[in-house]
Design a protein around this motif. Structure first.
Motif, PDB file in Angstrom:
ATOM      1  N   LEU A   1       0.845  -1.185   0.000  1.00  0.00           N
ATOM      2  CA  LEU A   1       0.000   0.000   0.000  1.00  0.00           C
ATOM      3  C   LEU A   1       0.885   1.240   0.000  1.00  0.00           C
ATOM      4  O   LEU A   1       1.965   1.248   0.608  1.00  0.00           O
ATOM      5  CB  LEU A   1      -0.914   0.010   1.228  1.00  0.00           C
ATOM      6  N   SER A   2       0.438   2.293  -0.658  1.00  0.00           N
ATOM      7  CA  SER A   2       1.202   3.544  -0.695  1.00  0.00           C
ATOM      8  C   SER A   2       0.239   4.702  -0.874  1.00  0.00           C
ATOM      9  O   SER A   2      -0.877   4.544  -1.379  1.00  0.00           O
ATOM     10  CB  SER A   2       2.232   3.526  -1.836  1.00  0.00           C
ATOM     11  N   SER A   3       0.690   5.884  -0.447  1.00  0.00           N
ATOM     12  CA  SER A   3      -0.115   7.102  -0.580  1.00  0.00           C
ATOM     13  C   SER A   3       0.828   8.286  -0.544  1.00  0.00           C
ATOM     14  O   SER A   3       2.052   8.133  -0.573  1.00  0.00           O
ATOM     15  CB  SER A   3      -1.155   7.185   0.542  1.00  0.00           C
ATOM     16  N   SER A   4       0.268   9.478  -0.455  1.00  0.00           N
ATOM     17  CA  SER A   4       1.100  10.679  -0.431  1.00  0.00           C
ATOM     18  C   SER A   4       1.979  10.742   0.805  1.00  0.00           C
ATOM     19  O   SER A   4       3.064  11.327   0.781  1.00  0.00           O
ATOM     20  CB  SER A   4       0.209  11.929  -0.494  1.00  0.00           C
ATOM     21  N   SER A   5       1.552  10.126   1.909  1.00  0.00           N
ATOM     22  CA  SER A   5       2.336  10.141   3.148  1.00  0.00           C
ATOM     23  C   SER A   5       3.011   8.811   3.448  1.00  0.00           C
ATOM     24  O   SER A   5       3.917   8.746   4.267  1.00  0.00           O
ATOM     25  CB  SER A   5       1.442  10.524   4.342  1.00  0.00           C
ATOM     26  N   ILE A   6       2.575   7.737   2.792  1.00  0.00           N
ATOM     27  CA  ILE A   6       3.151   6.411   3.024  1.00  0.00           C
ATOM     28  C   ILE A   6       3.959   6.004   1.806  1.00  0.00           C
ATOM     29  O   ILE A   6       3.405   5.805   0.720  1.00  0.00           O
ATOM     30  CB  ILE A   6       2.055   5.369   3.298  1.00  0.00           C
ATOM     31  N   LYS A   7       5.286   5.910   1.958  1.00  0.00           N
ATOM     32  CA  LYS A   7       6.123   5.455   0.847  1.00  0.00           C
ATOM     33  C   LYS A   7       5.770   4.019   0.496  1.00  0.00           C
ATOM     34  O   LYS A   7       5.584   3.689  -0.672  1.00  0.00           O
ATOM     35  CB  LYS A   7       7.603   5.566   1.216  1.00  0.00           C
ATOM     36  N   TYR A   8       5.671   3.169   1.506  1.00  0.00           N
ATOM     37  CA  TYR A   8       5.195   1.808   1.297  1.00  0.00           C
ATOM     38  C   TYR A   8       4.800   1.201   2.635  1.00  0.00           C
ATOM     39  O   TYR A   8       5.372   1.510   3.687  1.00  0.00           O
ATOM     40  CB  TYR A   8       6.248   0.928   0.608  1.00  0.00           C
ATOM     41  N   LEU A   9       3.784   0.380   2.588  1.00  0.00           N
ATOM     42  CA  LEU A   9       3.378  -0.456   3.717  1.00  0.00           C
ATOM     43  C   LEU A   9       3.181  -1.853   3.140  1.00  0.00           C
ATOM     44  O   LEU A   9       2.218  -2.110   2.414  1.00  0.00           O
ATOM     45  CB  LEU A   9       2.083   0.061   4.353  1.00  0.00           C
ATOM     46  N   ASP A  10       4.125  -2.747   3.431  1.00  0.00           N
ATOM     47  CA  ASP A  10       4.153  -4.078   2.834  1.00  0.00           C
ATOM     48  C   ASP A  10       3.619  -5.124   3.805  1.00  0.00           C
ATOM     49  O   ASP A  10       4.037  -5.183   4.967  1.00  0.00           O
ATOM     50  CB  ASP A  10       5.582  -4.466   2.442  1.00  0.00           C
ATOM     51  N   PHE A  11       2.709  -5.959   3.305  1.00  0.00           N
ATOM     52  CA  PHE A  11       2.257  -7.158   4.002  1.00  0.00           C
ATOM     53  C   PHE A  11       2.773  -8.357   3.205  1.00  0.00           C
ATOM     54  O   PHE A  11       2.362  -8.556   2.053  1.00  0.00           O
ATOM     55  CB  PHE A  11       0.735  -7.206   4.101  1.00  0.00           C
ATOM     56  N   VAL A  12       3.663  -9.139   3.805  1.00  0.00           N
ATOM     57  CA  VAL A  12       4.264 -10.279   3.119  1.00  0.00           C
ATOM     58  C   VAL A  12       3.736 -11.561   3.756  1.00  0.00           C
ATOM     59  O   VAL A  12       3.893 -11.778   4.964  1.00  0.00           O
ATOM     60  CB  VAL A  12       5.799 -10.245   3.192  1.00  0.00           C
ATOM     61  N   PHE A  13       3.114 -12.408   2.933  1.00  0.00           N
ATOM     62  CA  PHE A  13       2.543 -13.666   3.387  1.00  0.00           C
ATOM     63  C   PHE A  13       3.444 -14.821   2.938  1.00  0.00           C
ATOM     64  O   PHE A  13       4.128 -14.719   1.917  1.00  0.00           O
ATOM     65  CB  PHE A  13       1.138 -13.864   2.814  1.00  0.00           C
ATOM     66  N   ALA A  14       3.419 -15.904   3.684  1.00  0.00           N
ATOM     67  CA  ALA A  14       4.253 -17.060   3.355  1.00  0.00           C
ATOM     68  C   ALA A  14       3.485 -18.345   3.624  1.00  0.00           C
ATOM     69  O   ALA A  14       2.516 -18.366   4.393  1.00  0.00           O
ATOM     70  CB  ALA A  14       5.555 -17.037   4.159  1.00  0.00           C
ATOM     71  N   VAL A  15       3.942 -19.414   2.969  1.00  0.00           N
ATOM     72  CA  VAL A  15       3.367 -20.742   3.166  1.00  0.00           C
ATOM     73  C   VAL A  15       4.213 -21.485   4.190  1.00  0.00           C
ATOM     74  O   VAL A  15       5.441 -21.422   4.158  1.00  0.00           O
ATOM     75  CB  VAL A  15       3.350 -21.527   1.834  1.00  0.00           C
ATOM     76  N   LYS A  16       3.558 -22.182   5.106  1.00  0.00           N
ATOM     77  CA  LYS A  16       4.293 -23.012   6.062  1.00  0.00           C
ATOM     78  C   LYS A  16       3.700 -24.423   6.061  1.00  0.00           C
ATOM     79  O   LYS A  16       2.476 -24.612   5.918  1.00  0.00           O
ATOM     80  CB  LYS A  16       4.258 -22.417   7.468  1.00  0.00           C
ATOM     81  N   ASN A  17       4.585 -25.392   6.188  1.00  0.00           N
ATOM     82  CA  ASN A  17       4.206 -26.811   6.229  1.00  0.00           C
ATOM     83  C   ASN A  17       3.410 -27.238   5.000  1.00  0.00           C
ATOM     84  O   ASN A  17       2.683 -28.240   5.045  1.00  0.00           O
ATOM     85  CB  ASN A  17       3.410 -27.120   7.497  1.00  0.00           C
ATOM     86  N   GLU A  18       3.528 -26.467   3.917  1.00  0.00           N
ATOM     87  CA  GLU A  18       2.897 -26.804   2.634  1.00  0.00           C
ATOM     88  C   GLU A  18       1.374 -26.842   2.691  1.00  0.00           C
ATOM     89  O   GLU A  18       0.723 -27.215   1.709  1.00  0.00           O
ATOM     90  CB  GLU A  18       3.406 -28.161   2.115  1.00  0.00           C
ATOM     91  N   ASN A  19       0.765 -26.453   3.828  1.00  0.00           N
ATOM     92  CA  ASN A  19      -0.700 -26.539   3.885  1.00  0.00           C
ATOM     93  C   ASN A  19      -1.357 -25.354   4.582  1.00  0.00           C
ATOM     94  O   ASN A  19      -2.586 -25.320   4.691  1.00  0.00           O
ATOM     95  CB  ASN A  19      -1.138 -27.837   4.575  1.00  0.00           C
ATOM     96  N   ARG A  20      -0.564 -24.384   5.040  1.00  0.00           N
ATOM     97  CA  ARG A  20      -1.147 -23.216   5.700  1.00  0.00           C
ATOM     98  C   ARG A  20      -0.404 -21.957   5.253  1.00  0.00           C
ATOM     99  O   ARG A  20       0.746 -22.026   4.793  1.00  0.00           O
ATOM    100  CB  ARG A  20      -1.079 -23.339   7.234  1.00  0.00           C
ATOM    101  N   PHE A  21      -1.063 -20.807   5.405  1.00  0.00           N
ATOM    102  CA  PHE A  21      -0.407 -19.533   5.140  1.00  0.00           C
ATOM    103  C   PHE A  21      -0.504 -18.650   6.373  1.00  0.00           C
ATOM    104  O   PHE A  21      -1.335 -18.893   7.267  1.00  0.00           O
ATOM    105  CB  PHE A  21      -1.026 -18.833   3.921  1.00  0.00           C
ATOM    106  N   TYR A  22       0.339 -17.619   6.415  1.00  0.00           N
ATOM    107  CA  TYR A  22       0.314 -16.691   7.538  1.00  0.00           C
ATOM    108  C   TYR A  22       0.991 -15.383   7.132  1.00  0.00           C
ATOM    109  O   TYR A  22       1.716 -15.324   6.127  1.00  0.00           O
ATOM    110  CB  TYR A  22       0.998 -17.280   8.772  1.00  0.00           C
ATOM    111  N   LEU A  23       0.750 -14.325   7.899  1.00  0.00           N
ATOM    112  CA  LEU A  23       1.433 -13.047   7.700  1.00  0.00           C
ATOM    113  C   LEU A  23       2.804 -13.147   8.354  1.00  0.00           C
ATOM    114  O   LEU A  23       2.914 -13.230   9.567  1.00  0.00           O
ATOM    115  CB  LEU A  23       0.621 -11.901   8.310  1.00  0.00           C
ATOM    116  N   LYS A  24       3.837 -13.121   7.524  1.00  0.00           N
ATOM    117  CA  LYS A  24       5.198 -13.338   8.013  1.00  0.00           C
ATOM    118  C   LYS A  24       5.968 -12.041   8.215  1.00  0.00           C
ATOM    119  O   LYS A  24       6.865 -11.957   9.050  1.00  0.00           O
ATOM    120  CB  LYS A  24       5.962 -14.230   7.027  1.00  0.00           C
ATOM    121  N   GLU A  25       5.636 -11.010   7.449  1.00  0.00           N
ATOM    122  CA  GLU A  25       6.508  -9.835   7.429  1.00  0.00           C
ATOM    123  C   GLU A  25       5.697  -8.565   7.181  1.00  0.00           C
ATOM    124  O   GLU A  25       4.742  -8.565   6.396  1.00  0.00           O
ATOM    125  CB  GLU A  25       7.547 -10.018   6.315  1.00  0.00           C
TER     126      GLU A  25
END
Length: 413
Positions: free
Chosen positions: A276-300
Protein backbone atom coordinates in the motif's frame (compact mmCIF):
# COMPACT_ATOMS: atom_id res chain seq x y z
CA UNK A 1 30.81 -23.53 10.35
CA UNK A 2 31.61 -24.12 6.67
CA UNK A 3 35.03 -23.22 5.25
CA UNK A 4 35.96 -22.59 1.61
CA UNK A 5 39.53 -22.50 0.31
CA UNK A 6 40.18 -19.55 -2.01
CA UNK A 7 43.01 -18.75 -4.40
CA UNK A 8 46.26 -17.21 -3.03
CA UNK A 9 46.03 -13.49 -2.33
CA UNK A 10 49.18 -11.34 -2.23
CA UNK A 11 50.05 -10.35 1.29
CA UNK A 12 47.75 -12.91 2.90
CA UNK A 13 48.80 -16.30 1.52
CA UNK A 14 46.01 -18.81 1.09
CA UNK A 15 42.71 -17.53 2.51
CA UNK A 16 40.15 -19.66 4.23
CA UNK A 17 36.57 -18.43 4.04
CA UNK A 18 34.50 -19.63 6.96
CA UNK A 19 30.77 -19.02 7.00
CA UNK A 20 28.37 -19.36 9.86
CA UNK A 21 24.73 -19.03 8.86
CA UNK A 22 21.60 -18.57 10.91
CA UNK A 23 23.28 -17.41 14.10
CA UNK A 24 20.64 -14.79 14.77
CA UNK A 25 17.65 -16.02 12.74
CA UNK A 26 16.97 -17.83 9.51
CA UNK A 27 17.73 -14.61 7.64
CA UNK A 28 20.83 -13.56 9.58
CA UNK A 29 24.22 -13.78 7.90
CA UNK A 30 27.57 -14.18 9.64
CA UNK A 31 30.88 -14.08 7.80
CA UNK A 32 34.33 -14.80 9.20
CA UNK A 33 37.32 -14.43 6.84
CA UNK A 34 40.60 -15.94 8.01
CA UNK A 35 44.08 -15.84 6.50
CA UNK A 36 46.67 -18.61 6.06
CA UNK A 37 47.57 -18.30 9.74
CA UNK A 38 43.91 -19.06 10.57
CA UNK A 39 43.63 -15.56 12.03
CA UNK A 40 40.45 -13.57 11.48
CA UNK A 41 40.98 -10.62 9.14
CA UNK A 42 37.36 -9.57 8.49
CA UNK A 43 34.22 -10.24 10.52
CA UNK A 44 30.60 -9.33 9.79
CA UNK A 45 27.16 -10.30 11.05
CA UNK A 46 24.00 -8.64 9.77
CA UNK A 47 20.44 -8.93 8.50
CA UNK A 48 19.00 -7.39 5.34
CA UNK A 49 16.19 -7.50 2.81
CA UNK A 50 15.33 -5.75 -0.44
CA UNK A 51 12.17 -4.40 -2.04
CA UNK A 52 12.23 -3.99 -5.83
CA UNK A 53 9.66 -2.19 -7.95
CA UNK A 54 9.47 -3.01 -11.65
CA UNK A 55 7.22 -2.27 -14.61
CA UNK A 56 5.20 -5.11 -16.11
CA UNK A 57 4.47 -5.82 -19.76
CA UNK A 58 0.96 -4.39 -19.32
CA UNK A 59 2.47 -1.12 -17.99
CA UNK A 60 1.63 -1.65 -14.33
CA UNK A 61 4.07 -1.36 -11.42
CA UNK A 62 4.71 -4.38 -9.24
CA UNK A 63 6.91 -4.89 -6.22
CA UNK A 64 8.73 -7.92 -4.90
CA UNK A 65 10.44 -8.31 -1.52
CA UNK A 66 13.62 -10.40 -1.32
CA UNK A 67 14.24 -11.63 2.22
CA UNK A 68 15.13 -15.32 2.00
CA UNK A 69 18.95 -15.32 1.99
CA UNK A 70 19.39 -18.75 3.53
CA UNK A 71 21.27 -20.20 0.53
CA UNK A 72 23.68 -17.29 0.19
CA UNK A 73 27.20 -17.73 -1.22
CA UNK A 74 30.18 -15.47 -0.57
CA UNK A 75 32.29 -15.83 -3.69
CA UNK A 76 34.64 -12.88 -4.12
CA UNK A 77 34.74 -11.84 -0.46
CA UNK A 78 38.25 -10.75 0.48
CA UNK A 79 40.27 -9.19 3.25
CA UNK A 80 42.04 -7.02 0.66
CA UNK A 81 45.66 -6.49 -0.24
CA UNK A 82 48.05 -3.64 -1.03
CA UNK A 83 46.02 -2.61 -4.10
CA UNK A 84 42.42 -3.35 -3.03
CA UNK A 85 40.52 -2.89 0.20
CA UNK A 86 38.43 -5.53 1.95
CA UNK A 87 35.17 -6.58 0.34
CA UNK A 88 32.11 -8.61 1.26
CA UNK A 89 30.38 -10.18 -1.74
CA UNK A 90 27.14 -12.13 -1.36
CA UNK A 91 25.19 -14.04 -4.01
CA UNK A 92 21.70 -15.43 -3.41
CA UNK A 93 18.52 -16.41 -5.19
CA UNK A 94 18.45 -16.27 -8.99
CA UNK A 95 20.86 -13.57 -10.07
CA UNK A 96 20.97 -11.40 -6.93
CA UNK A 97 24.30 -10.08 -5.70
CA UNK A 98 25.32 -7.63 -2.99
CA UNK A 99 28.76 -6.08 -2.46
CA UNK A 100 30.12 -3.75 0.23
CA UNK A 101 33.58 -2.22 -0.08
CA UNK A 102 35.83 -0.97 2.72
CA UNK A 103 38.68 1.54 2.52
CA UNK A 104 41.45 2.22 5.00
CA UNK A 105 41.43 5.97 5.47
CA UNK A 106 44.58 6.26 7.53
CA UNK A 107 46.41 4.34 10.23
CA UNK A 108 43.66 5.02 12.77
CA UNK A 109 40.37 4.53 10.86
CA UNK A 110 38.63 2.89 7.94
CA UNK A 111 35.36 3.56 6.11
CA UNK A 112 32.40 1.49 5.00
CA UNK A 113 32.77 2.94 1.55
CA UNK A 114 29.99 1.85 -0.82
CA UNK A 115 27.21 -0.72 -1.23
CA UNK A 116 25.95 -2.09 -4.54
CA UNK A 117 23.02 -4.43 -5.24
CA UNK A 118 22.28 -6.22 -8.52
CA UNK A 119 19.19 -8.11 -9.67
CA UNK A 120 18.29 -9.93 -12.86
CA UNK A 121 14.79 -9.46 -14.30
CA UNK A 122 15.37 -12.42 -16.61
CA UNK A 123 14.45 -14.53 -13.57
CA UNK A 124 10.91 -15.52 -14.60
CA UNK A 125 10.06 -16.79 -11.12
CA UNK A 126 10.73 -13.51 -9.34
CA UNK A 127 9.91 -11.18 -12.24
CA UNK A 128 7.44 -13.19 -14.35
CA UNK A 129 6.11 -10.25 -16.35
CA UNK A 130 8.93 -7.67 -16.26
CA UNK A 131 8.86 -5.32 -19.25
CA UNK A 132 12.62 -4.72 -19.26
CA UNK A 133 14.86 -7.78 -19.09
CA UNK A 134 18.48 -7.71 -17.94
CA UNK A 135 20.78 -7.14 -14.99
CA UNK A 136 20.28 -3.88 -13.07
CA UNK A 137 22.62 -2.48 -10.41
CA UNK A 138 22.13 0.27 -7.85
CA UNK A 139 25.12 1.69 -5.96
CA UNK A 140 25.11 3.88 -2.88
CA UNK A 141 27.95 5.80 -1.35
CA UNK A 142 27.91 5.19 2.42
CA UNK A 143 31.18 6.68 3.70
CA UNK A 144 30.83 5.73 7.37
CA UNK A 145 34.17 6.20 9.14
CA UNK A 146 35.04 3.75 11.93
CA UNK A 147 38.08 3.68 14.25
CA UNK A 148 40.47 0.95 13.12
CA UNK A 149 40.30 -1.10 16.31
CA UNK A 150 36.50 -0.85 16.79
CA UNK A 151 33.66 -3.00 15.56
CA UNK A 152 30.82 -1.07 13.91
CA UNK A 153 27.40 -1.84 15.41
CA UNK A 154 23.91 -0.78 14.33
CA UNK A 155 20.95 -2.69 15.71
CA UNK A 156 18.55 -0.03 14.45
CA UNK A 157 16.97 -0.22 11.00
CA UNK A 158 19.03 1.42 8.25
CA UNK A 159 17.36 2.18 4.92
CA UNK A 160 18.90 2.93 1.54
CA UNK A 161 16.57 3.90 -1.28
CA UNK A 162 17.59 4.56 -4.87
CA UNK A 163 15.76 4.26 -8.17
CA UNK A 164 13.34 1.34 -7.72
CA UNK A 165 15.18 -0.47 -4.91
CA UNK A 166 14.81 -0.06 -1.14
CA UNK A 167 17.44 -1.80 1.00
CA UNK A 168 16.95 -2.53 4.71
CA UNK A 169 19.73 -3.43 7.16
CA UNK A 170 19.61 -4.12 10.89
CA UNK A 171 21.53 -5.96 13.64
CA UNK A 172 24.75 -5.01 11.84
CA UNK A 173 28.17 -5.87 13.35
CA UNK A 174 31.25 -5.47 11.14
CA UNK A 175 35.01 -5.03 11.52
CA UNK A 176 36.83 -4.88 8.19
CA UNK A 177 40.40 -4.59 9.53
CA UNK A 178 40.63 -7.05 12.42
CA UNK A 179 43.83 -6.53 14.39
CA UNK A 180 45.93 -9.53 15.47
CA UNK A 181 43.16 -11.96 14.52
CA UNK A 182 40.90 -10.88 17.39
CA UNK A 183 37.53 -9.21 16.80
CA UNK A 184 37.26 -6.11 18.95
CA UNK A 185 34.84 -5.84 21.84
CA UNK A 186 34.90 -2.05 21.61
CA UNK A 187 31.87 -0.90 19.63
CA UNK A 188 31.46 2.11 17.37
CA UNK A 189 27.72 2.84 17.30
CA UNK A 190 25.72 4.20 14.38
CA UNK A 191 23.86 7.45 14.99
CA UNK A 192 20.50 5.70 15.48
CA UNK A 193 21.90 3.40 18.18
CA UNK A 194 23.54 6.37 19.88
CA UNK A 195 20.13 8.03 20.09
CA UNK A 196 18.64 4.91 21.64
CA UNK A 197 21.40 4.22 24.16
CA UNK A 198 22.61 7.67 25.21
CA UNK A 199 21.07 8.74 28.51
CA UNK A 200 21.28 12.38 29.57
CA UNK A 201 21.03 12.84 33.35
CA UNK A 202 18.17 15.16 34.33
CA UNK A 203 17.63 16.80 37.71
CA UNK A 204 13.89 17.48 37.85
CA UNK A 205 12.74 20.71 39.47
CA UNK A 206 9.06 20.13 38.79
CA UNK A 207 6.86 17.14 38.26
CA UNK A 208 7.59 15.92 34.72
CA UNK A 209 4.76 15.95 32.24
CA UNK A 210 3.72 12.48 31.09
CA UNK A 211 4.22 11.49 27.48
CA UNK A 212 1.07 12.58 25.66
CA UNK A 213 -1.15 9.74 24.53
CA UNK A 214 -2.94 9.98 21.24
CA UNK A 215 -6.63 10.76 21.39
CA UNK A 216 -8.76 7.81 20.31
CA UNK A 217 -9.67 7.91 16.64
CA UNK A 218 -12.84 6.72 15.01
CA UNK A 219 -12.92 3.34 13.33
CA UNK A 220 -11.11 3.46 9.96
CA UNK A 221 -12.93 2.97 6.69
CA UNK A 222 -12.72 -0.53 5.30
CA UNK A 223 -10.87 -0.85 1.97
CA UNK A 224 -10.73 -3.62 -0.61
CA UNK A 225 -7.35 -4.47 -2.15
CA UNK A 226 -6.21 -7.07 -4.68
CA UNK A 227 -3.18 -8.23 -6.64
CA UNK A 228 -3.45 -9.43 -10.23
CA UNK A 229 -0.94 -11.50 -12.18
CA UNK A 230 -1.03 -13.22 -15.57
CA UNK A 231 -3.46 -15.84 -14.24
CA UNK A 232 -5.91 -13.29 -12.83
CA UNK A 233 -6.53 -12.19 -9.25
CA UNK A 234 -4.08 -13.95 -6.95
CA UNK A 235 -4.50 -12.02 -3.67
CA UNK A 236 -7.55 -10.50 -1.98
CA UNK A 237 -7.65 -8.31 1.13
CA UNK A 238 -10.45 -6.39 2.80
CA UNK A 239 -9.67 -4.47 5.96
CA UNK A 240 -9.76 -1.22 7.87
CA UNK A 241 -6.27 -0.16 8.93
CA UNK A 242 -5.18 2.02 11.83
CA UNK A 243 -1.46 2.74 12.36
CA UNK A 244 -0.09 3.35 15.87
CA UNK A 245 3.31 5.06 15.76
CA UNK A 246 5.66 6.19 18.52
CA UNK A 247 8.46 8.46 17.30
CA UNK A 248 10.66 10.68 19.47
CA UNK A 249 8.39 9.85 22.43
CA UNK A 250 5.35 11.20 20.55
CA UNK A 251 2.52 8.76 19.91
CA UNK A 252 0.15 9.18 16.99
CA UNK A 253 -2.73 7.26 15.44
CA UNK A 254 -3.31 7.34 11.69
CA UNK A 255 -6.31 5.89 9.89
CA UNK A 256 -5.62 4.74 6.34
CA UNK A 257 -8.08 6.13 3.83
CA UNK A 258 -8.62 3.45 1.15
CA UNK A 259 -9.95 6.08 -1.28
CA UNK A 260 -6.52 7.77 -1.47
CA UNK A 261 -4.40 4.63 -1.13
CA UNK A 262 -2.69 2.86 -4.04
CA UNK A 263 -2.03 -0.87 -3.96
CA UNK A 264 0.25 -3.24 -5.85
CA UNK A 265 1.91 -6.55 -5.10
CA UNK A 266 3.13 -9.88 -6.39
CA UNK A 267 2.28 -13.56 -6.02
CA UNK A 268 4.63 -16.53 -5.94
CA UNK A 269 4.17 -20.19 -4.96
CA UNK A 270 5.61 -19.69 -1.45
CA UNK A 271 5.21 -15.93 -0.85
CA UNK A 272 2.78 -13.14 -1.68
CA UNK A 273 3.10 -9.38 -1.24
CA UNK A 274 0.52 -6.62 -0.83
CA UNK A 275 1.99 -3.10 -0.94
CA UNK A 276 0.00 0.00 0.00
CA UNK A 277 1.20 3.54 -0.69
CA UNK A 278 -0.12 7.10 -0.58
CA UNK A 279 1.10 10.68 -0.43
CA UNK A 280 2.34 10.14 3.15
CA UNK A 281 3.15 6.41 3.02
CA UNK A 282 6.12 5.46 0.85
CA UNK A 283 5.20 1.81 1.30
CA UNK A 284 3.38 -0.46 3.72
CA UNK A 285 4.15 -4.08 2.83
CA UNK A 286 2.26 -7.16 4.00
CA UNK A 287 4.26 -10.28 3.12
CA UNK A 288 2.54 -13.67 3.39
CA UNK A 289 4.25 -17.06 3.36
CA UNK A 290 3.37 -20.74 3.17
CA UNK A 291 4.29 -23.01 6.06
CA UNK A 292 4.21 -26.81 6.23
CA UNK A 293 2.90 -26.80 2.63
CA UNK A 294 -0.70 -26.54 3.88
CA UNK A 295 -1.15 -23.22 5.70
CA UNK A 296 -0.41 -19.53 5.14
CA UNK A 297 0.31 -16.69 7.54
CA UNK A 298 1.43 -13.05 7.70
CA UNK A 299 5.20 -13.34 8.01
CA UNK A 300 6.51 -9.84 7.43
CA UNK A 301 5.53 -6.17 7.60
CA UNK A 302 7.69 -3.33 6.26
CA UNK A 303 6.75 0.34 6.47
CA UNK A 304 8.33 3.65 5.50
CA UNK A 305 6.32 6.84 5.77
CA UNK A 306 6.60 10.58 6.18
CA UNK A 307 5.59 12.01 9.55
CA UNK A 308 4.02 15.39 10.17
CA UNK A 309 7.36 16.90 11.23
CA UNK A 310 8.92 15.89 7.90
CA UNK A 311 11.02 13.00 9.23
CA UNK A 312 10.87 9.49 7.77
CA UNK A 313 9.65 6.62 9.94
CA UNK A 314 10.82 3.14 8.83
CA UNK A 315 10.36 -0.27 10.48
CA UNK A 316 10.74 -3.84 9.20
CA UNK A 317 9.97 -7.16 10.85
CA UNK A 318 10.22 -10.46 8.94
CA UNK A 319 9.59 -12.74 11.91
CA UNK A 320 5.85 -12.32 12.49
CA UNK A 321 3.16 -14.98 12.84
CA UNK A 322 -0.35 -13.59 12.34
CA UNK A 323 -3.47 -14.44 10.29
CA UNK A 324 -2.83 -18.18 10.12
CA UNK A 325 -5.25 -20.23 7.98
CA UNK A 326 -5.28 -23.31 5.71
CA UNK A 327 -4.28 -22.93 2.07
CA UNK A 328 -7.36 -22.77 -0.14
CA UNK A 329 -9.30 -20.77 2.44
CA UNK A 330 -9.35 -17.17 3.61
CA UNK A 331 -8.68 -15.69 7.04
CA UNK A 332 -11.38 -13.51 8.62
CA UNK A 333 -11.60 -11.45 11.80
CA UNK A 334 -14.35 -8.87 12.21
CA UNK A 335 -13.25 -7.92 15.71
CA UNK A 336 -10.40 -5.44 16.18
CA UNK A 337 -6.98 -7.10 16.05
CA UNK A 338 -3.48 -5.74 16.68
CA UNK A 339 -0.42 -6.69 14.65
CA UNK A 340 2.60 -5.77 16.77
CA UNK A 341 5.44 -5.05 14.33
CA UNK A 342 7.74 -3.42 16.92
CA UNK A 343 7.55 -1.49 20.15
CA UNK A 344 7.17 1.70 18.10
CA UNK A 345 4.73 0.45 15.48
CA UNK A 346 1.48 -1.51 15.66
CA UNK A 347 -1.36 -1.97 13.20
CA UNK A 348 -4.98 -2.28 14.31
CA UNK A 349 -7.20 -4.11 11.83
CA UNK A 350 -10.99 -4.01 11.55
CA UNK A 351 -13.36 -6.24 9.53
CA UNK A 352 -10.36 -8.13 8.20
CA UNK A 353 -10.48 -10.77 5.49
CA UNK A 354 -7.43 -11.89 3.48
CA UNK A 355 -6.60 -14.65 1.02
CA UNK A 356 -3.06 -14.43 -0.41
CA UNK A 357 -3.03 -17.84 -2.15
CA UNK A 358 -5.28 -20.06 -4.29
CA UNK A 359 -7.85 -17.39 -5.16
CA UNK A 360 -10.43 -18.87 -7.53
CA UNK A 361 -12.41 -16.70 -9.97
CA UNK A 362 -11.50 -13.55 -8.03
CA UNK A 363 -13.59 -14.56 -5.02
CA UNK A 364 -12.86 -15.42 -1.39
CA UNK A 365 -12.92 -19.06 -0.38
CA UNK A 366 -14.50 -20.31 2.84
CA UNK A 367 -13.14 -18.35 5.78
CA UNK A 368 -11.39 -19.54 8.91
CA UNK A 369 -12.46 -17.20 11.67
CA UNK A 370 -10.23 -15.75 14.37
CA UNK A 371 -10.72 -16.85 17.95
CA UNK A 372 -12.33 -13.52 18.89
CA UNK A 373 -15.07 -13.99 16.29
CA UNK A 374 -15.49 -17.64 17.27
CA UNK A 375 -16.04 -16.64 20.90
CA UNK A 376 -18.63 -14.09 19.76
CA UNK A 377 -20.45 -16.69 17.66
CA UNK A 378 -20.48 -19.03 20.64
CA UNK A 379 -21.86 -16.40 23.01
CA UNK A 380 -24.77 -15.39 20.75
CA UNK A 381 -26.67 -18.72 21.00
CA UNK A 382 -25.88 -18.89 24.71
CA UNK A 383 -27.35 -15.42 25.21
CA UNK A 384 -30.41 -16.32 23.15
CA UNK A 385 -30.87 -19.50 25.17
CA UNK A 386 -30.63 -17.63 28.46
CA UNK A 387 -33.16 -15.06 27.24
CA UNK A 388 -35.60 -17.78 26.13
CA UNK A 389 -35.19 -19.58 29.44
CA UNK A 390 -35.93 -16.38 31.34
CA UNK A 391 -38.98 -15.77 29.17
CA UNK A 392 -40.30 -19.28 29.85
CA UNK A 393 -39.87 -18.74 33.59
CA UNK A 394 -41.77 -15.42 33.42
CA UNK A 395 -44.61 -17.02 31.44
CA UNK A 396 -44.78 -19.92 33.89
CA UNK A 397 -44.90 -17.60 36.91
CA UNK A 398 -47.60 -15.47 35.24
CA UNK A 399 -49.60 -18.59 34.49
CA UNK A 400 -49.39 -19.80 38.10
CA UNK A 401 -50.45 -16.41 39.45
CA UNK A 402 -53.39 -16.24 37.04
CA UNK A 403 -54.53 -19.73 37.94
CA UNK A 404 -54.44 -18.97 41.64
CA UNK A 405 -56.60 -15.87 41.18
CA UNK A 406 -59.05 -17.91 39.13
CA UNK A 407 -59.48 -20.49 41.92
CA UNK A 408 -60.00 -17.75 44.52
CA UNK A 409 -62.90 -16.23 42.55
CA UNK A 410 -64.97 -19.50 42.67
CA UNK A 411 -64.88 -20.10 46.46
CA UNK A 412 -68.34 -20.82 48.08
CA UNK A 413 -70.02 -18.28 50.37
Amino acid sequence: MVCFRLAPVPGFGLLLLCLVLGAVSSYALELNLTDSENATCLYAKWQMNFTIRYETTDKHNKTVTISDLGAAKYNGSSCGDDQNGPKIAVQFGSGFSWIVNFTEEETSSYSIDSISFSYNTNDSTTFPDAKEKGVFTVSDRVAVRVPLNDIFRCNSLLTLGKNDVVQHYWDVHVQAFVQNGTVSTKEFLCDKDKTLTTVVPIIPTTVPSPTPTPSPKEKPEVGSYSVVNSNGTCLLATMGLQLNITHDKVASVININPNTTNFTGSCHPQTALLRLSSSSIKYLDFVFAVKNENRFYLKEVNVSMYLVNGSVFSIANNNLSYWDAPLGSSYMCNKEQTVSVSGAFQINTFDLRVQPFNVMEGKYSTAEECSADSDLNFLIPVAVGVALGFLIIVVFISYMIGRRKSRTGYQSV
